[in-house]
Motif scaffolding. Structure first.
Motif, PDB file in Angstrom:
ATOM      1  N   TRP A 280     -68.189 -87.277   0.543  1.00  0.00           N
ATOM      2  CA  TRP A 280     -69.182 -88.119  -0.121  1.00  0.00           C
ATOM      3  C   TRP A 280     -68.828 -89.567   0.165  1.00  0.00           C
ATOM      4  N   ASN A 281     -69.648 -90.252   0.955  1.00  0.00           N
ATOM      5  CA  ASN A 281     -69.401 -91.641   1.325  1.00  0.00           C
ATOM      6  C   ASN A 281     -70.275 -92.540   0.454  1.00  0.00           C
ATOM      7  N   SER A 282     -69.675 -93.572  -0.136  1.00  0.00           N
ATOM      8  CA  SER A 282     -70.407 -94.422  -1.085  1.00  0.00           C
ATOM      9  C   SER A 282     -70.315 -95.899  -0.758  1.00  0.00           C
ATOM     10  N   GLN A 285     -74.196 -96.780   2.976  1.00  0.00           N
ATOM     11  CA  GLN A 285     -75.316 -95.886   2.689  1.00  0.00           C
ATOM     12  C   GLN A 285     -74.749 -94.578   2.139  1.00  0.00           C
ATOM     13  N   PRO A 286     -74.834 -94.364   0.848  1.00  0.00           N
ATOM     14  CA  PRO A 286     -74.260 -93.139   0.257  1.00  0.00           C
ATOM     15  C   PRO A 286     -74.852 -91.890   0.897  1.00  0.00           C
ATOM     16  N   HIS A 287     -73.993 -90.972   1.283  1.00  0.00           N
ATOM     17  CA  HIS A 287     -74.446 -89.719   1.864  1.00  0.00           C
ATOM     18  C   HIS A 287     -73.344 -88.669   1.723  1.00  0.00           C
ATOM     19  N   HIS A 288     -73.724 -87.420   1.950  1.00  0.00           N
ATOM     20  CA  HIS A 288     -72.799 -86.293   1.839  1.00  0.00           C
ATOM     21  C   HIS A 288     -72.895 -85.459   3.102  1.00  0.00           C
ATOM     22  N   PRO A 353     -61.440 -84.091  11.282  1.00  0.00           N
ATOM     23  CA  PRO A 353     -62.749 -83.531  11.660  1.00  0.00           C
ATOM     24  C   PRO A 353     -63.884 -83.888  10.719  1.00  0.00           C
ATOM     25  N   ASP A 354     -63.606 -84.367   9.519  1.00  0.00           N
ATOM     26  CA  ASP A 354     -64.709 -84.684   8.601  1.00  0.00           C
ATOM     27  C   ASP A 354     -65.515 -85.892   9.086  1.00  0.00           C
ATOM     28  N   GLY A 355     -64.921 -86.744   9.915  1.00  0.00           N
ATOM     29  CA  GLY A 355     -65.640 -87.872  10.485  1.00  0.00           C
ATOM     30  C   GLY A 355     -65.596 -89.151   9.681  1.00  0.00           C
ATOM     31  N   SER A 356     -65.058 -89.116   8.454  1.00  0.00           N
ATOM     32  CA  SER A 356     -65.040 -90.317   7.614  1.00  0.00           C
ATOM     33  C   SER A 356     -63.647 -90.697   7.127  1.00  0.00           C
TER      34      SER A 356
END
Length: 371
Positions: A280-282, A285-288, A353-356
């Motif tokens: 969960w990136n906040s 631009q918040p996204h999952h 591997p999650d990319g964030s």
């Protein structure tokens, strides 16, 4: 006849004398046994066992204890504490030196005030010494560890910390706090970990990371095992490609493996896992995002002389269409005493591997309190 009469008449004084001596000796023995019973000490072991008797001395890290049932015992000071009879709540580490008896003073009109003041000063000094010993015992590492062990029961673990404050061309404040507990059964092992890292340079926060992870391992035989490792990571000071990248990561790792070495001093494992990454990136631009990735892992545990040990875990994430991810953690631990330890740890993570999740390389020196 007269000789017999003289002999019988002479036994009276001797009999009375023997009876009197017997009464005096019995009174003295009774008084000594009563004093001994009132002043007996208690030797308390780490597992809770207690032995009554008298502390003879402590020298060279060894408690010499004269027990009532087992005779003289020599116990390492790190394995037990002694509760003195006059301080039933406070374990002591050494015998205070014997104080000479106060001189006898004849109470007169001129000496009574001086004697009273001196007696009050002696009492105050003794109370101050008792309070000092009590405070030290209350906050000493051995007593604190004993209380923590009683609280956690069969769970064992460590509290550790690392701190650094540097001021040169920049002012840096780096801190890390960690705790882990674990418990073993016949075929199962559970471990829980918590860690917080905080770094600041010139009043700018560069690391603000909370990480929680655990592990459950089940052994089906001497060599085959299965394990589950959930990990949660909350980063409030992350950057990705120069942009803010605050995120929350949940990783679940379910795998099976084979124990290559199973010796008491050396263990090695190899295995494969199925991983699921939820992020969960906040920040901007918040996204999952969610992703499933397979991995290969290896673990090693080596016990060294001088109460040292090495633990290591490495993971490789082969991902098609992008750079493979990998991470590794190796730690050298040294036990200073039964309760204090220090460790040097190196950690590295690349291309998760999650990319964030943020890449990092860390080298930390920790000091810990074991229980």
């Amino acid at each position: 006849m007269s000789g017999a009469m003289h002999f019988n008449s002479g036994r009276g004084p001797w009999a009375l004398l023997i009876v009197a001596l017997g009464v005096m000796m019995a009174g003295r023995v009774g008084h000594a046994s009563e004093a001994t019973a009132m002043t007996r000490d208690t030797l308390v072991f780490k597992d809770g066992d207690r032995v009554h008797g008298r502390l003879v001395e402590q020298a060279g890290g060894v408690l010499v204890f004269q027990s009532e049932r087992f005779g003289e015992l020599r116990v390492p000071a790190v394995d037990a504490v002694v509760i003195k009879a006059e301080q039933s709540e406070s374990p002591v580490a050494a015998i205070p030196p014997a104080q000479p008896p106060p001189p006898k003073v004849t109470a007169t009109a001129e000496t009574a005030p001086a004697a009273t003041a001196k007696a009050a000063a002696v009492v105050a000094a003794e109370r101050a010494d008792e309070e000092r010993v009590t405070i030290w015992d209350r906050f000493s590492p051995s007593v604190l560890t004993s209380r923590v062990r009683n609280f956690f029961g069969p769970w064992h673990g460590r509290f550790s910390f690392s701190s650094e404050v540097v001021t040169d061309f920049a002012k840096r404040d780096n801190r890390a706090y960690e705790m882990f507990v674990k418990r073993k059964w016949t075929t199962d092992e559970v471990q829980l970990n918590a860690r917080y890292d905080y770094n600041k340079t010139n009043a700018l926060v560069s690391t603000d990371l909370m990480k929680l992870w655990g592990q459950w391992r089940r052994e089906f035989s001497k060599n085959l095992f299965m394990q589950y490792r959930p990990t949660g990571e909350w980063n409030r000071a992350s950057q990705l490609r120069g942009l803010p990248n605050d995120y929350t990561l949940l990783q679940q790792d379910l795998g099976v493996g084979y124990q290559v070495l199973t010796k008491a001093s050396r263990r090695a494992r190899l295995g494969v896992s199925q991983n699921r990454f939820d992020t969960w990136n906040s920040a901007v631009q918040p996204h999952h995002t969610s992703r499933d990735v397979r991995s290969v892992f290896e673990e090693a545990e080596v016990t060294l002389p001088w109460r040292m040990a090495i633990t290591q875990r490495g993971v490789w994430y082969p991902v098609s269409g992008q750079v493979d991810g990998w991470e590794n953690r190796i730690e050298l631990n040294k036990k200073l005493t039964e309760t204090l330890s220090t460790s040097l740890r190196h950690e590295i993570r690349r291309d998760n591997p999650d990319g964030s999740a943020q890449d990092y390389t860390r080298l930390k020196l920790f000091f810990g309190l074991d229980f």
